[in-house]
Design a protein around this motif. Structure first.
Motif, PDB file in Angstrom:
ATOM      1  N   PRO A 197       0.819  -1.233   0.000  1.00 23.39           N
ATOM      2  CA  PRO A 197       0.000   0.000   0.000  1.00 23.39           C
ATOM      3  C   PRO A 197       0.844   1.271   0.000  1.00 23.39           C
ATOM      4  CG  PRO A 197      -0.409  -1.322   1.987  1.00 23.39           C
ATOM      5  CD  PRO A 197       0.560  -2.089   1.150  1.00 23.39           C
ATOM      6  N   ASP A 198       2.124   1.175   0.353  1.00 23.43           N
ATOM      7  CA  ASP A 198       2.929   2.404   0.333  1.00 23.43           C
ATOM      8  C   ASP A 198       3.769   2.545  -0.939  1.00 23.43           C
ATOM      9  OD1 ASP A 198       4.784   0.480   0.946  1.00 23.43           O
ATOM     10  OD2 ASP A 198       5.355   1.327   2.887  1.00 23.43           O
ATOM     11  N   SER A 255       1.412   0.215  -5.420  1.00 23.73           N
ATOM     12  CA  SER A 255       0.143   0.094  -4.693  1.00 23.73           C
ATOM     13  C   SER A 255      -0.972   0.166  -5.720  1.00 23.73           C
ATOM     14  CB  SER A 255       0.003   1.257  -3.704  1.00 23.73           C
ATOM     15  OG  SER A 255      -1.359   1.390  -3.308  1.00 23.73           O
ATOM     16  N   GLY A 273      -4.044   1.064  -4.796  1.00 22.00           N
ATOM     17  CA  GLY A 273      -5.056   1.998  -4.309  1.00 22.00           C
ATOM     18  C   GLY A 273      -4.826   2.316  -2.853  1.00 22.00           C
ATOM     19  N   ASP A 274      -5.445   3.397  -2.403  1.00 19.06           N
ATOM     20  CA  ASP A 274      -5.239   3.832  -1.022  1.00 19.06           C
ATOM     21  C   ASP A 274      -6.164   3.086  -0.061  1.00 19.06           C
ATOM     22  OD1 ASP A 274      -3.231   5.515  -1.751  1.00 19.06           O
ATOM     23  OD2 ASP A 274      -4.509   7.286  -1.917  1.00 19.06           O
ATOM     24  N   TYR A 275      -5.963   1.794   0.013  1.00 16.82           N
ATOM     25  CA  TYR A 275      -6.679   0.947   0.966  1.00 16.82           C
ATOM     26  C   TYR A 275      -5.761  -0.238   1.225  1.00 16.82           C
ATOM     27  CZ  TYR A 275      -7.686  -0.517  -3.774  1.00 16.82           C
ATOM     28  OH  TYR A 275      -7.555  -0.832  -5.103  1.00 16.82           O
ATOM     29  N   VAL A 276      -6.019  -0.947   2.330  1.00 11.90           N
ATOM     30  CA  VAL A 276      -5.108  -2.042   2.672  1.00 11.90           C
ATOM     31  C   VAL A 276      -5.794  -3.388   2.428  1.00 11.90           C
ATOM     32  CG1 VAL A 276      -3.706  -3.079   4.495  1.00 11.90           C
ATOM     33  CG2 VAL A 276      -3.939  -0.590   4.359  1.00 11.90           C
ATOM     34  N   LEU A 277      -5.180  -4.195   1.576  1.00 12.80           N
ATOM     35  CA  LEU A 277      -5.662  -5.551   1.308  1.00 12.80           C
ATOM     36  C   LEU A 277      -5.022  -6.504   2.306  1.00 12.80           C
ATOM     37  CD1 LEU A 277      -4.987  -5.382  -2.530  1.00 12.80           C
ATOM     38  CD2 LEU A 277      -7.238  -5.264  -1.445  1.00 12.80           C
ATOM     39  N   THR A 278      -5.559  -7.729   2.406  1.00  8.23           N
ATOM     40  CA  THR A 278      -4.951  -8.683   3.345  1.00  8.23           C
ATOM     41  C   THR A 278      -3.589  -9.164   2.833  1.00  8.23           C
ATOM     42  OG1 THR A 278      -6.278 -10.396   2.331  1.00  8.23           O
ATOM     43  CG2 THR A 278      -7.085  -9.516   4.402  1.00  8.23           C
TER      44      THR A 278
END
Ligand code: ADE
Length: 228
Positions: free
Chosen positions: A88-89, A131, A133-138
């Motif tokens: 994500p970063d 990344s 997108g600005d969200y966190v996947l598992t």
């Protein structure tokens, strides 16, 4: 193009590449996608691939050895244009990045998991961090699938009508115009008259205007990007 995906959860990647356009690209020999289980490269007797963070806190960190061994084994076979880490970063993935990656011959995608990988992997082995997108996947597997899908369809010959990739949304920083099919009138929901006019020049103009109008309304940031 050859894509090697390194993951601790290969099962997650069983489905996405076995259908439709990506499957056709593989069948035609235009793309090869190989999924590798990082655990297979672990020297640990329990095939461990993670450990506690030195800084403490919750969550495990992916260790260097299995990942370095996997990457080295692949690099011994061929040269790679990029070794991508999904996180994500990372840099935010977009069509421009997809276009440039579609020119690669060989690439490795390392899927992040748990709290991520030991920073030294990023410093010494990774060439690009992405990344989606600005969200966190598992984990990074879905991101790897998204990146692979977006780039494989851009390889010449993968889409049956090559112009269809050129007319995709984002290719020229514009969203696509709306599309319609038969019937021309469904319970009073009508297709715009212009599309039934047969005047190809007017139709092209209309489509372009629609693309600009939709982009201004829905994604004005794209128009700003193309001015930069
Ligand atoms: N891993 C977890 N979240 C992610 C994201 N948004 N993009 C890429 N990899 C990820």
């Amino acid at each position: 193009m050859r894509i090697d995906i390194l993951t601790v959860l290969p099962e997650l990647l069983n489905g996405p590449f076995d259908h439709s356009i990506i499957k056709r690209a593989k069948d035609k020999g235009l793309a090869e996608i190989h999924i590798h289980n990082i655990r297979d490269y672990s020297n640990d007797k329990h095939k461990k691939v993670d450990d506690y963070a030195f800084s403490g806190g919750a969550g495990m960190v992916m260790t260097i050895q299995p990942i370095e061994s996997a990457i080295n084994a692949l690099k011994a076979e061929r040269d790679y244009d990029a070794i991508i880490y999904t996180s994500p970063d990372g840099e935010l993935f977009n069509q421009k990045i997809a276009n440039s990656m579609s020119l690669y011959t060989n690439l490795i995608i390392l899927c992040g998991h748990y709290k991520g990988v030991d920073q030294r992997i990023r410093e010494h082995l990774i060439t690009q961090e992405i990344s989606i997108g600005d969200y966190v996947l598992t984990g990074g597997e879905l991101a790897a699938a998204v990146i692979s899908d977006a780039i494989v369809r851009l390889i010449p010959g993968v889409l049956s009508d090559e112009t269809s990739a050129l007319s995709d949304s984002f290719q020229d920083n514009l969203l696509s115009p709306p599309v319609y099919t038969r019937p021309a009138n469904y319970k009073g929901w009508k297709v715009p008259d212009i599309l039934l006019s047969g005047d190809t020049k007017k139709i092209e103009n209309w489509k372009h205007q629609q693309a600009i109008e939709r982009t201004q309304r829905l994604r004005p940031d794209l128009l700003k990007d193309s001015e930069d």
